[in-house]
Design an enzyme around this catalytic site. Sequence first.
Site, short mmCIF file in Angstrom:
data_model
loop_
_atom_site.label_atom_id
_atom_site.label_comp_id
_atom_site.label_asym_id
_atom_site.label_seq_id
_atom_site.Cartn_x
_atom_site.Cartn_y
_atom_site.Cartn_z
N TYR A 42 12.18 37.02 25.78
CA TYR A 42 12.18 37.67 24.56
C TYR A 42 12.92 39.31 24.80
O TYR A 42 13.79 39.73 24.12
CB TYR A 42 11.17 37.87 23.67
CG TYR A 42 11.29 38.60 22.35
CD1 TYR A 42 11.61 37.98 21.47
CD2 TYR A 42 11.01 39.98 22.44
CE1 TYR A 42 12.07 38.92 20.12
CE2 TYR A 42 11.07 40.75 21.13
CZ TYR A 42 11.73 40.13 20.30
OH TYR A 42 11.76 40.88 19.03
N ARG A 77 12.29 55.93 29.60
CA ARG A 77 12.95 56.09 28.10
C ARG A 77 12.24 57.17 27.38
O ARG A 77 12.41 57.11 26.25
CB ARG A 77 12.97 54.77 27.75
CG ARG A 77 13.86 53.78 28.72
CD ARG A 77 13.53 52.39 28.12
NE ARG A 77 14.11 52.00 26.80
CZ ARG A 77 14.15 50.95 26.27
NH1 ARG A 77 13.20 50.10 26.36
NH2 ARG A 77 14.84 50.93 24.93
N THR A 109 1.42 37.37 21.36
CA THR A 109 0.15 38.16 21.22
C THR A 109 -0.68 37.23 20.98
O THR A 109 -2.11 37.18 21.61
CB THR A 109 -0.06 39.39 20.36
OG1 THR A 109 0.79 40.37 20.68
CG2 THR A 109 -1.48 40.14 20.48
N LYS A 159 2.72 41.15 40.37
CA LYS A 159 1.92 42.27 39.82
C LYS A 159 2.45 43.57 40.10
O LYS A 159 2.44 44.54 39.37
CB LYS A 159 0.44 42.07 39.82
CG LYS A 159 -0.01 40.58 39.31
CD LYS A 159 0.52 40.60 37.73
CE LYS A 159 0.36 39.12 37.61
NZ LYS A 159 1.11 38.82 35.99
N LYS A 202 8.83 36.16 18.69
CA LYS A 202 8.20 37.37 19.28
C LYS A 202 6.74 37.43 18.68
O LYS A 202 5.67 37.86 19.25
CB LYS A 202 8.91 38.42 18.57
CG LYS A 202 8.17 40.04 18.80
CD LYS A 202 9.11 40.80 18.15
CE LYS A 202 9.18 40.82 16.57
NZ LYS A 202 7.83 41.11 15.95
N HIS A 248 -4.66 47.07 32.57
CA HIS A 248 -3.99 45.62 32.98
C HIS A 248 -3.26 45.64 34.19
O HIS A 248 -3.46 44.93 34.98
CB HIS A 248 -3.18 45.23 31.77
CG HIS A 248 -2.77 43.62 31.82
ND1 HIS A 248 -3.70 42.68 32.10
CD2 HIS A 248 -1.73 43.05 31.90
CE1 HIS A 248 -3.09 41.44 32.35
NE2 HIS A 248 -1.93 41.77 32.33
N GLN A 284 3.73 54.30 24.49
CA GLN A 284 3.31 53.03 24.81
C GLN A 284 2.38 52.78 25.95
O GLN A 284 2.04 51.88 26.47
CB GLN A 284 4.51 52.31 24.86
CG GLN A 284 5.50 52.13 23.40
CD GLN A 284 6.69 51.31 23.75
OE1 GLN A 284 7.00 50.91 24.66
NE2 GLN A 284 7.06 50.90 22.42
N GLN A 326 -1.29 35.12 24.04
CA GLN A 326 -2.16 35.69 25.08
C GLN A 326 -3.67 35.69 24.79
O GLN A 326 -4.35 35.38 25.81
CB GLN A 326 -1.49 37.24 25.15
CG GLN A 326 -0.11 37.37 25.94
CD GLN A 326 0.09 38.88 25.81
OE1 GLN A 326 0.11 39.59 24.74
NE2 GLN A 326 0.92 39.22 27.01
#
Length: 334
Positions: free
Chosen positions: A222, A172, A242, A159, A238, A185, A177, A245
């Site tokens: 991925y 970047r 989600t 983590k 891909k 999280h 994002q 999860q």
Amino acid sequence: MGEEKGKVSKIRATELLRPFLHRELPVTHQGRGARTRLEMEVLTHKLNLYIDSWMGPRDSRVQGWLLLDDYLPTLLLTLLYLLIVWMGPKYMRNKQAFSCRGVMVVYNLSLTLLSLYMFYELVTGVVQGKYNFFCQDTRSGGASDDRIMNVLWWYYFSKLIEFMDTFFFILRKNNHQITFLHVYHHATMLNIWWFVMNWVPCGHSYFGACLNSFIHVLMYSYYGLSAIPAMRPYLWWKKYITQGQLIQFILTVVQTTCAVVWPCGFPVGWLYFQICYMITLIILFLNFYVQTYKKRGSLPRKEYHNGAVVASMNGHFHGMSSTEGVKHQKLRAD
């Protein structure tokens, strides 16, 4: 009785340290450094005293393990992470974005291998120790408990490594994002697992880490492979990340609830905390999933720009997609 003696000895230790704080040290670089170190030691000691008085006795089996004896390093690393999240985009505002493609390939594939190792070790340890799915305490697995503790320490440490997810966004200049879900999280997981490792480092704690390690194998593989142009046509999983999860969080709530209904000696306070934390993740990820997929009617298509994959949010913070051109890309969740 033993716990009371331990508390008294810690208080006495604090009293013994106090005079040194008021002692006159030479006004030199070494003197200031010695005083700073002493003040940090006292601060660390007081913080440990407070946590131990609140949480109760720690699991002695992890005593001396890297980063586990004192909470202060984990707390400071988290605060440093949050400071970089705040200052990083400001620093990069007028600078050229970094590509980081080669580094990210190595980073993502390395985390894929680490996640695969953790998943294998957890499954093997659970089978070997004949862990009970419905409830497993922290002292009945024998050698398997030691195996689970070792791999869960790596899970805790991973983590800290995963802070790099955010740092790559900053370098970047993908600042859009860096969402609340992303920071929440990342910042909470490192701290939560410091407490888990000190008080419940095996037993019923294994389940969420096991599922999460499996999801991270899919996720990091991925993102690592998507940076290799020749591999892109073969990456089909891909859109399932989600969903995986969300299933992971729901299954963790179910399995944790089983230990509440059929208790086995695993501390019930930890069970209630995990259920509450998983519910927050379910709400945040479900909101993300609805906003990203359902409201758009269909899964966003992948695009490629300058040799880099531009993909939709897929359950991890590393993905990228674009509906308004390559400069405005969609969010991704972890």
